[in-house]
Design a protein around this motif. Structure first.
Motif, PDB file in Angstrom:
ATOM      1  N   GLN A   1     -17.343 -31.526  -4.916  1.00  0.00           N
ATOM      2  CA  GLN A   1     -16.325 -31.585  -3.866  1.00  0.00           C
ATOM      3  C   GLN A   1     -16.304 -30.268  -3.099  1.00  0.00           C
ATOM      4  O   GLN A   1     -16.782 -29.254  -3.596  1.00  0.00           O
ATOM      5  N   VAL A   2     -15.756 -30.308  -1.905  1.00  0.00           N
ATOM      6  CA  VAL A   2     -15.669 -29.121  -1.078  1.00  0.00           C
ATOM      7  C   VAL A   2     -14.862 -28.053  -1.802  1.00  0.00           C
ATOM      8  O   VAL A   2     -13.775 -28.329  -2.318  1.00  0.00           O
ATOM      9  N   GLN A   3     -15.401 -26.843  -1.814  1.00  0.00           N
ATOM     10  CA  GLN A   3     -14.702 -25.723  -2.411  1.00  0.00           C
ATOM     11  C   GLN A   3     -14.835 -24.510  -1.499  1.00  0.00           C
ATOM     12  O   GLN A   3     -15.932 -24.176  -1.056  1.00  0.00           O
ATOM     13  N   LEU A   4     -13.711 -23.868  -1.232  1.00  0.00           N
ATOM     14  CA  LEU A   4     -13.659 -22.673  -0.409  1.00  0.00           C
ATOM     15  C   LEU A   4     -12.867 -21.626  -1.177  1.00  0.00           C
ATOM     16  O   LEU A   4     -11.736 -21.885  -1.575  1.00  0.00           O
ATOM     17  N   VAL A   5     -13.466 -20.466  -1.370  1.00  0.00           N
ATOM     18  CA  VAL A   5     -12.843 -19.418  -2.163  1.00  0.00           C
ATOM     19  C   VAL A   5     -12.807 -18.137  -1.355  1.00  0.00           C
ATOM     20  O   VAL A   5     -13.847 -17.542  -1.070  1.00  0.00           O
ATOM     21  N   GLU A   6     -11.602 -17.706  -1.007  1.00  0.00           N
ATOM     22  CA  GLU A   6     -11.417 -16.485  -0.232  1.00  0.00           C
ATOM     23  C   GLU A   6     -11.349 -15.270  -1.153  1.00  0.00           C
ATOM     24  O   GLU A   6     -10.901 -15.370  -2.300  1.00  0.00           O
ATOM     25  N   SER A   7     -11.742 -14.136  -0.614  1.00  0.00           N
ATOM     26  CA  SER A   7     -11.617 -12.877  -1.320  1.00  0.00           C
ATOM     27  C   SER A   7     -11.535 -11.746  -0.300  1.00  0.00           C
ATOM     28  O   SER A   7     -11.810 -11.943   0.880  1.00  0.00           O
ATOM     29  N   GLY A   8     -11.154 -10.575  -0.764  1.00  0.00           N
ATOM     30  CA  GLY A   8     -11.124  -9.400   0.089  1.00  0.00           C
ATOM     31  C   GLY A   8      -9.756  -8.980   0.571  1.00  0.00           C
ATOM     32  O   GLY A   8      -9.626  -7.933   1.217  1.00  0.00           O
ATOM     33  N   GLY A   9      -8.739  -9.760   0.276  1.00  0.00           N
ATOM     34  CA  GLY A   9      -7.401  -9.383   0.672  1.00  0.00           C
ATOM     35  C   GLY A   9      -6.907  -8.192  -0.129  1.00  0.00           C
ATOM     36  O   GLY A   9      -7.513  -7.774  -1.109  1.00  0.00           O
ATOM     37  N   GLY A  10      -5.790  -7.654   0.305  1.00  0.00           N
ATOM     38  CA  GLY A  10      -5.215  -6.512  -0.366  1.00  0.00           C
ATOM     39  C   GLY A  10      -4.253  -5.788   0.542  1.00  0.00           C
ATOM     40  O   GLY A  10      -3.744  -6.351   1.514  1.00  0.00           O
ATOM     41  N   LEU A  11      -4.020  -4.529   0.224  1.00  0.00           N
ATOM     42  CA  LEU A  11      -3.090  -3.694   0.971  1.00  0.00           C
ATOM     43  C   LEU A  11      -3.839  -2.806   1.948  1.00  0.00           C
ATOM     44  O   LEU A  11      -4.814  -2.143   1.579  1.00  0.00           O
ATOM     45  N   ALA A  12      -3.386  -2.803   3.188  1.00  0.00           N
ATOM     46  CA  ALA A  12      -3.932  -1.920   4.209  1.00  0.00           C
ATOM     47  C   ALA A  12      -2.792  -1.231   4.937  1.00  0.00           C
ATOM     48  O   ALA A  12      -1.703  -1.792   5.086  1.00  0.00           O
ATOM     49  N   GLN A  13      -3.039  -0.022   5.385  1.00  0.00           N
ATOM     50  CA  GLN A  13      -2.076   0.677   6.217  1.00  0.00           C
ATOM     51  C   GLN A  13      -2.157   0.164   7.646  1.00  0.00           C
ATOM     52  O   GLN A  13      -3.187  -0.354   8.068  1.00  0.00           O
ATOM     53  N   PRO A  14      -1.064   0.270   8.404  1.00  0.00           N
ATOM     54  CA  PRO A  14      -1.157  -0.064   9.826  1.00  0.00           C
ATOM     55  C   PRO A  14      -2.294   0.714  10.478  1.00  0.00           C
ATOM     56  O   PRO A  14      -2.448   1.915  10.258  1.00  0.00           O
ATOM     57  N   GLY A  15      -3.090   0.006  11.259  1.00  0.00           N
ATOM     58  CA  GLY A  15      -4.262   0.606  11.865  1.00  0.00           C
ATOM     59  C   GLY A  15      -5.503   0.557  11.005  1.00  0.00           C
ATOM     60  O   GLY A  15      -6.593   0.903  11.478  1.00  0.00           O
ATOM     61  N   GLY A  16      -5.349   0.120   9.779  1.00  0.00           N
ATOM     62  CA  GLY A  16      -6.470   0.043   8.865  1.00  0.00           C
ATOM     63  C   GLY A  16      -7.268  -1.235   9.014  1.00  0.00           C
ATOM     64  O   GLY A  16      -7.015  -2.056   9.899  1.00  0.00           O
ATOM     65  N   SER A  17      -8.225  -1.405   8.117  1.00  0.00           N
ATOM     66  CA  SER A  17      -9.146  -2.532   8.185  1.00  0.00           C
ATOM     67  C   SER A  17      -9.291  -3.218   6.839  1.00  0.00           C
ATOM     68  O   SER A  17      -9.134  -2.598   5.789  1.00  0.00           O
ATOM     69  N   LEU A  18      -9.588  -4.493   6.896  1.00  0.00           N
ATOM     70  CA  LEU A  18      -9.963  -5.274   5.728  1.00  0.00           C
ATOM     71  C   LEU A  18     -11.052  -6.250   6.128  1.00  0.00           C
ATOM     72  O   LEU A  18     -11.102  -6.689   7.280  1.00  0.00           O
ATOM     73  N   ARG A  19     -11.882  -6.605   5.168  1.00  0.00           N
ATOM     74  CA  ARG A  19     -12.936  -7.576   5.392  1.00  0.00           C
ATOM     75  C   ARG A  19     -12.740  -8.729   4.410  1.00  0.00           C
ATOM     76  O   ARG A  19     -12.823  -8.538   3.198  1.00  0.00           O
ATOM     77  N   LEU A  20     -12.469  -9.899   4.945  1.00  0.00           N
ATOM     78  CA  LEU A  20     -12.265 -11.084   4.128  1.00  0.00           C
ATOM     79  C   LEU A  20     -13.550 -11.891   4.053  1.00  0.00           C
ATOM     80  O   LEU A  20     -14.287 -11.996   5.029  1.00  0.00           O
ATOM     81  N   SER A  21     -13.786 -12.471   2.895  1.00  0.00           N
ATOM     82  CA  SER A  21     -14.943 -13.327   2.693  1.00  0.00           C
ATOM     83  C   SER A  21     -14.495 -14.694   2.200  1.00  0.00           C
ATOM     84  O   SER A  21     -13.451 -14.827   1.563  1.00  0.00           O
ATOM     85  N   CYS A  22     -15.298 -15.696   2.491  1.00  0.00           N
ATOM     86  CA  CYS A  22     -15.057 -17.057   2.029  1.00  0.00           C
ATOM     87  C   CYS A  22     -16.368 -17.628   1.535  1.00  0.00           C
ATOM     88  O   CYS A  22     -17.331 -17.733   2.309  1.00  0.00           O
ATOM     89  N   ALA A  23     -16.411 -17.973   0.267  1.00  0.00           N
ATOM     90  CA  ALA A  23     -17.587 -18.596  -0.325  1.00  0.00           C
ATOM     91  C   ALA A  23     -17.406 -20.104  -0.312  1.00  0.00           C
ATOM     92  O   ALA A  23     -16.420 -20.616  -0.853  1.00  0.00           O
ATOM     93  N   ALA A  24     -18.342 -20.806   0.301  1.00  0.00           N
ATOM     94  CA  ALA A  24     -18.243 -22.249   0.485  1.00  0.00           C
ATOM     95  C   ALA A  24     -19.264 -22.984  -0.367  1.00  0.00           C
ATOM     96  O   ALA A  24     -20.390 -22.523  -0.564  1.00  0.00           O
ATOM     97  N   SER A  25     -18.869 -24.149  -0.847  1.00  0.00           N
ATOM     98  CA  SER A  25     -19.778 -25.000  -1.605  1.00  0.00           C
ATOM     99  C   SER A  25     -19.306 -26.444  -1.517  1.00  0.00           C
ATOM    100  O   SER A  25     -18.180 -26.718  -1.105  1.00  0.00           O
ATOM    101  N   GLY A  26     -20.174 -27.372  -1.894  1.00  0.00           N
ATOM    102  CA  GLY A  26     -19.809 -28.775  -1.932  1.00  0.00           C
ATOM    103  C   GLY A  26     -20.021 -29.530  -0.631  1.00  0.00           C
ATOM    104  O   GLY A  26     -19.664 -30.709  -0.542  1.00  0.00           O
ATOM    105  N   PHE A  27     -20.583 -28.885   0.362  1.00  0.00           N
ATOM    106  CA  PHE A  27     -20.901 -29.533   1.634  1.00  0.00           C
ATOM    107  C   PHE A  27     -21.994 -28.747   2.326  1.00  0.00           C
ATOM    108  O   PHE A  27     -22.323 -27.631   1.904  1.00  0.00           O
ATOM    109  N   THR A  28     -22.557 -29.336   3.373  1.00  0.00           N
ATOM    110  CA  THR A  28     -23.603 -28.654   4.126  1.00  0.00           C
ATOM    111  C   THR A  28     -22.949 -27.651   5.062  1.00  0.00           C
ATOM    112  O   THR A  28     -22.554 -27.977   6.184  1.00  0.00           O
TER     113      THR A  28
END
Length: 129
Positions: A1-28
């Motif tokens: 079945q379709v599965q989507l798993v996010e990662s990379g969240g957390g705490l950032a200061q205003p003006g800061g940066s974060l990089r989120l990722s999503c690993a997908a499986s179960g479909f093309t």
């Protein structure tokens, strides 16, 4: 079945940066557009960004344009959201979502009432000093 798993969240200061990722499986993965959306307290669900199945076109909510970048690696079934110059009001639960087509319009009607075809569990982003 379709599965989507996010990662990379957390705490950032205003003006800061974060990089989120999503690993997908179960479909093309390479056959479908993908989106990021977020649930902001008091505002409900907000579509953030979308990308065509082949990565040739990207779309952004006006509020994040110029600061966020969506990308994908179809060989690795991975979706990315690079978030720069973060603002406190962007504290939210960020979701990866599979769109229903390869190249959706991402027009006002589509994103204003966004309903993804499948969703991940979300990753929490907190922007605070």
């Amino acid at each position: 079945q379709v599965q989507l798993v996010e990662s990379g969240g957390g705490l950032a200061q205003p003006g800061g940066s974060l990089r989120l990722s999503c690993a997908a499986s179960g479909f093309t993965f390479s056959s479908y557009a993908m989106s990021w959306a977020r649930h902001v307290p008091g505002k409900g669900l907000e579509w953030v960004s979308g990308i065509y199945s082949d990565g040739t076109d990207t779309y952004y909510a006006e509020s994040v344009k110029g600061r966020f970048t969506i990308s994908r690696d179809n060989a690795k079934n991975t979706l990315i959201l690079q978030m720069n110059s973060l603002k406190p009001e962007e504290t939210a639960l960020y979701y990866c979502a599979k769109d229903r087509a390869a190249r959706p319009a991402y027009d006002d009607d589509y994103v204003g009432e966004y309903v993804g075809d499948a969703w991940g569990q979300g990753t929490q982003v907190t922007v605070s000093s």
